[in-house]
Design an enzyme around this catalytic site. Structure first.
Site, PDB file in Angstrom:
ATOM      1  N   PRO A  14       0.797  -1.233   0.000  1.00 13.10           N
ATOM      2  CG  PRO A  14      -0.141  -1.112   2.128  1.00 13.10           C
ATOM      3  CD  PRO A  14       0.516  -2.068   1.175  1.00 13.10           C
ATOM      4  CG  ASN A  15      -0.292   4.274   1.254  1.00 14.55           C
ATOM      5  OD1 ASN A  15      -1.275   4.786   0.732  1.00 14.55           O
ATOM      6  ND2 ASN A  15      -0.347   3.710   2.450  1.00 14.55           N
ATOM      7  NE  ARG A  22       3.980   6.605   1.674  1.00 16.84           N
ATOM      8  CZ  ARG A  22       4.156   5.397   2.150  1.00 16.84           C
ATOM      9  NH1 ARG A  22       4.622   4.435   1.367  1.00 16.84           N
ATOM     10  NH2 ARG A  22       3.871   5.124   3.394  1.00 16.84           N
ATOM     11  CE1 TYR A  27       8.825   5.112   2.902  1.00 14.03           C
ATOM     12  CE2 TYR A  27       7.280   6.953   2.957  1.00 14.03           C
ATOM     13  CZ  TYR A  27       7.743   5.758   3.485  1.00 14.03           C
ATOM     14  OH  TYR A  27       7.139   5.214   4.585  1.00 14.03           O
ATOM     15  CG  ASN A  76       8.333  -1.740   0.722  1.00 17.76           C
ATOM     16  OD1 ASN A  76       7.697  -1.851   1.782  1.00 17.76           O
ATOM     17  ND2 ASN A  76       8.967  -0.639   0.384  1.00 17.76           N
ATOM     18  CB  ALA A  79       1.279   0.359   6.585  1.00 22.29           C
ATOM     19  CG  ASP A  89      -0.627 -17.127   8.612  1.00 17.56           C
ATOM     20  OD1 ASP A  89       0.393 -17.149   9.335  1.00 17.56           O
ATOM     21  OD2 ASP A  89      -1.788 -17.149   9.083  1.00 17.56           O
ATOM     22  CD  GLU A 100      10.369  -7.319   6.663  1.00 19.24           C
ATOM     23  OE1 GLU A 100      10.488  -8.456   7.180  1.00 19.24           O
ATOM     24  OE2 GLU A 100      10.114  -6.300   7.326  1.00 19.24           O
ATOM     25  CG  HIS A 102      11.004  -2.082   5.326  1.00 16.61           C
ATOM     26  ND1 HIS A 102       9.646  -2.025   5.149  1.00 16.61           N
ATOM     27  CD2 HIS A 102      11.258  -3.217   6.012  1.00 16.61           C
ATOM     28  CE1 HIS A 102       9.087  -3.084   5.715  1.00 16.61           C
ATOM     29  NE2 HIS A 102      10.049  -3.830   6.247  1.00 16.61           N
ATOM     30  CB  SER A 104      12.297   4.633   5.505  1.00 17.56           C
ATOM     31  OG  SER A 104      11.298   3.765   6.014  1.00 17.56           O
ATOM     32  NE  ARG A 109       9.521   6.462   8.697  1.00 16.54           N
ATOM     33  CZ  ARG A 109       8.657   6.150   7.736  1.00 16.54           C
ATOM     34  NH1 ARG A 109       8.919   5.151   6.906  1.00 16.54           N
ATOM     35  NH2 ARG A 109       7.536   6.830   7.600  1.00 16.54           N
TER      36      ARG A 109
HETATM   37  C1  DQA Z   1       8.098   1.159   4.257  1.00 15.19           C
HETATM   38  C2  DQA Z   1       8.077   1.432   5.760  1.00 15.19           C
HETATM   39  C3  DQA Z   1       6.690   1.202   6.322  1.00 15.19           C
HETATM   40  O1  DQA Z   1       6.691   1.456   7.718  1.00 15.19           O
HETATM   41  C4  DQA Z   1       5.697   2.128   5.660  1.00 15.19           C
HETATM   42  O2  DQA Z   1       4.403   1.872   6.142  1.00 15.19           O
HETATM   43  C5  DQA Z   1       5.743   2.073   4.189  1.00 15.19           C
HETATM   44  C6  DQA Z   1       7.042   1.976   3.520  1.00 15.19           C
HETATM   45  C7  DQA Z   1       9.459   1.519   3.618  1.00 15.19           C
HETATM   46  O3  DQA Z   1       9.669   1.112   2.486  1.00 15.19           O
HETATM   47  O4  DQA Z   1      10.279   2.191   4.239  1.00 15.19           O
HETATM   48  O5  DQA Z   1       4.735   2.165   3.502  1.00 15.19           O
HETATM   49  O6  DQA Z   1       7.861  -0.212   4.030  1.00 15.19           O
END
Ligand code: DQA
Length: 144
Positions: A14-15, A22, A27, A76, A79, A89, A100, A102, A104, A109
């Site tokens: 998401p996002n 954003r 980011y 990624n 949230a 799962d 995984e 990220h 950031s 944070r």
């Molecule tokens: C994120 C970090 C998450 O906490 C956040 O909700 C994101 C982006 C990152 O790529 O740093 O949407 O996954």
């Protein structure tokens, strides 16, 4: 030969469709399209694909779809990282290794970002290197 190419999915939650617009202070200002094009140039010997969804179930469906045939997923989960037992799962349920990612450094944070519900299901975690985190995760999957 194309057939020998590793097949890796870059999966964004998401996002992350808003990357570039954003919160650029966190980011960066590159869009995911720019980042993905750079990854394709960087890894000509990898069959890379990209999928993004803001919907938890669609991310799970995608994991199910690729999770028994692809060589890796760079994920990624945004949230959902911090909230989703269902995504944990799904990662456990498939045989394809998932890294995984990220952008950031979540540990610099808010404290609610310090918990990941998916790390335990993943092969490893890469975070805090901006958009370069995706490249590093692909490198890790190629080494396997
Ligand atoms: C994120 C970090 C998450 O906490 C956040 O909700 C994101 C982006 C990152 O790529 O740093 O949407 O996954």
């Amino acid at each position: 030969m194309n057939d020998n190419k590793k097949q890796i999915l870059v999966l964004n939650g998401p996002n992350l469709n808003l990357l570039g617009k954003r919160e650029p202070g966190i980011y960066g200002s590159d869009s995911m399209e720019t980042c993905f094009a750079a990854l394709q140039t960087r890894f000509p010997d990898v069959k890379l694909s990209y999928y993004q969804s803001n919907v938890e179930g669609e991310l799970i469906n995608k994991l199910h779809e690729v999770g028994f045939s692809y060589d890796g997923v760079v994920f990624n989960a945004g949230a959902y990282t911090h909230t989703s037992v269902a995504i944990h799962d799904a990662i456990k349920a498939i045989s394809t290794p998932v890294v995984e990612v990220h952008i950031s450094n979540v540990y610099q944070r808010e404290t609610y970002r310090h918990t990941s519900l998916i790390t335990g299901a993943c092969l490893g975690v890469i975070g805090g290197f901006g958009m370069d985190s995706y490249r590093l995760a692909i490198e890790a999957l190629i080494q396997l």
